[in-house]
Design an enzyme around this catalytic site. Structure first.
Site, PDB file in Angstrom:
ATOM      1  CE1 TYR A  67      23.755 -27.487  24.450  1.00  0.00           C
ATOM      2  CE2 TYR A  67      22.118 -29.032  25.221  1.00  0.00           C
ATOM      3  CZ  TYR A  67      22.652 -27.533  25.014  1.00  0.00           C
ATOM      4  OH  TYR A  67      21.918 -26.576  25.168  1.00  0.00           O
ATOM      5  CD  GLU A  69      26.028 -24.346  25.290  1.00  0.00           C
ATOM      6  OE1 GLU A  69      27.118 -24.177  26.134  1.00  0.00           O
ATOM      7  OE2 GLU A  69      25.129 -24.177  25.629  1.00  0.00           O
ATOM      8  CG  ASP A 222      15.926 -13.766   4.094  1.00  0.00           C
ATOM      9  OD1 ASP A 222      16.214 -15.261   3.762  1.00  0.00           O
ATOM     10  OD2 ASP A 222      15.005 -13.809   4.853  1.00  0.00           O
ATOM     11  CB  THR A 248      14.803 -21.210   5.186  1.00  0.00           C
ATOM     12  OG1 THR A 248      14.448 -20.967   3.994  1.00  0.00           O
ATOM     13  CG2 THR A 248      14.286 -20.251   6.146  1.00  0.00           C
ATOM     14  CE  LYS A 251      10.924 -20.414   3.754  1.00  0.00           C
ATOM     15  NZ  LYS A 251      11.145 -19.290   4.159  1.00  0.00           N
ATOM     16  NE  ARG A 257      10.081 -25.854   9.629  1.00  0.00           N
ATOM     17  CZ  ARG A 257       9.168 -25.010   8.838  1.00  0.00           C
ATOM     18  NH1 ARG A 257       8.880 -25.276   7.622  1.00  0.00           N
ATOM     19  NH2 ARG A 257       9.229 -23.877   9.148  1.00  0.00           N
TER      20      ARG A 257
END
Length: 473
Positions: A67, A69, A222, A248, A251, A257
């Site tokens: 973790y 953050e 985008d 992203t 693609k 992803r």
């Protein structure tokens, strides 16, 4: 120190040391089935690709456990020394892959997806109910660019911000920049968004920058669909004119992803801090470090000469399919393509995209129904979207695309035959006919066998021995 293997506990934790096949045969069976589905079929969904074995290994690594953050050097938990190195490496590779100087551009590599990257950008740059303009959904735009209908706000971007979509010219299918400029003068958007999910042409960023500057708007790109092509420098460069560029990573970029946000550094507006704060804590929790590891691997691969060859081949493959389909007088939006996809208008044939998607599924060809300019409903769209990312990742080139285009042509002809046999235009009657015993059903079975025989000649990335897949099914 002894080199003897540490014994595996034989207690309540023993399941932590078993393989997937041992721990959960049911899920392993689903993994095997999905692997075989991808191997035996033709993946033509423009928003999908086949990532590498190295990316999958990184994505399934021990980074899953941590973790973290916050940002490198400023975490809310301890034990992040290695994670910090990983994230800084990923940031460095992101800038290198897109040929950017760190003095001018920064990047946040933590977004979970392209959608969250976009919303974090809106959160950073504007206030609720400020105005945005993006390409309309029916004209090839994306849900997260402010999509809505007369009766419903579809995405969070339209719920929390005021949206006015721009459109393509109905005659050419190309972005109508003149109409866009005229509407921008009236609407005065705070963010002008470029980028699409189903637009077969490149973008005029210089013109868009000029339009954005009329009202002092931010220009946001985008590039989710074409980011791999941008990295390979086979599309126009959005970084030359845009303030923020989102993408992203799965693609054309061929990674896991996730999402990225690139931002032009500006000390006066403190855009770097605003973007970083919007990603965390405003929109997300702890980053997925295993995915960031996969992104780092993909970005290293994207900076190679081999990836440039791959990107060039994507465009060649798309243009080959387009040329072959047009030989049969099929209608393609913009009459061709300059990128990774073809948008095929089926309305002149009296077919819907839903029927072609369904019949192709039955023939082991995966593509998706898609709105085309002029459609009244995204639920029953008039076209399909055909992409070449994944097939190019299986080392297919122009000769194979000729064959793929022939498969698509035959699927359409079988659909026309089935619709006539059904005596109805209802989808349920169509499906009943093509899964029955009539002439169209028999033709579909033959097409399916030929597709499978063809597809299984090509290796599946991420699987060390693709021939083993065929032997075990």
């Amino acid at each position: 120190m002894s080199s003897a293997a540490i014994p595996i506990p034989n207690d309540f934790n023993k399941d932590l040391y078993t393989t997937l096949a041992e721990a959960d045969p049911e899920v392993q069976a689903l993994v095997d089935r999905e692997t075989f589905r991808q191997f035996r079929g033709l993946e033509l969904i423009a928003s999908e690709n086949l990532t590498s074995l190295a990316v999958m290994e990184a994505n399934g690594s021990m980074f899953t456990n941590k973790y973290s953050e916050g940002l490198p050097g400023a975490r809310y938990y301890g034990g992040n020394e290695v994670v910090d190195e990983l994230e800084v490496l990923c940031q460095k590779r992101a800038l290198q892959a897109f040929h950017l100087e760190d003095k001018t551009w920064g990047v946040n590599v933590q977004p979970y997806s392209g959608s969250t990257a976009n919303f974090a950008t809106f959160t950073a740059l504007i206030q609720p109910q400020d105005r945005i303009m993006g390409l309309g959904l029916a004209d090839g735009g994306h849900l997260t660019h402010g999509a809505y209908t007369p009766k419903k706000k579809i995405s969070a971007s339209s719920i929390y911000f005021q949206s006015l979509p721009y459109q393509v010219d109905p005659a050419t299918g190309l972005i109508d920049y003149d109409a866009l400029e005229k509407n921008a003068l009236l609407f005065k958007p705070r963010i002008l968004i470029c980028g699409a999910s189903a637009y077969p042409r490149d973008w005029d960023y210089k013109r868009l920058r000029k339009i954005a500057d009329i009202n002092g708007s931010y220009l946001m790109m985008d590039m989710a669909h074409i980011s791999g092509l941008v990295a390979a420098q086979v599309q126009n460069d959005p970084f030359e004119y845009c303030d923020v560029v989102c993408t992203t990573t799965h693609k054309t970029l061929r990674g896991p992803r996730a999402g990225l946000i690139f931002f032009r550094k500006d000390k006066e507006s403190d855009i770097e801090k605003r973007i970083n704060d919007a990603v965390f804590p405003a929109c997300q929790g702890g980053p997925h470090n295993n995915t960031i590891a996969g992104i780092a691997v993909a970005l290293k691969q994207a900076a190679t000469p081999a990836f440039k060859e791959y990107a060039v081949q994507i465009i060649k493959n798309t243009q080959t399919i387009a040329a072959e389909l047009m030989k049969h007088d099929y209608k393609l939006c913009t009459s061709g393509s300059e990128n990774h996809l073809v948008l095929w208008d089926l309305r002149p044939l009296g077919l819907t995209g839903s029927k072609i998607e369904k019949i192709c599924d039955l023939a082991e060809i995966t593509l998706n129904k898609n709105s085309v300019p002029g459609d009244k409903s995204a639920v029953v769209p008039g076209g399909v979207r055909v992409g070449t990312n994944a097939l190019t990742s299986r080392s297919m080139k122009e000769p194979e695309m000729v064959k793929v285009a022939d498969f698509l042509h035959r699927a359409v002809q079988i659909s026309l035959q089935a619709q006539e046999e059904a005596g109805s235009k209802l989808l349920k009657d169509f499906v009943s006919t093509v899964t029955g015993s009539g002439a169209s059903a028999q033709a579909l079975k033959q097409l399916k066998q030929e597709v499978e025989d063809f597809a299984t000649q090509f290796p599946l990335p991420g699987v060390p021995d693709s021939s083993k897949i065929k032997r075990t099914h």
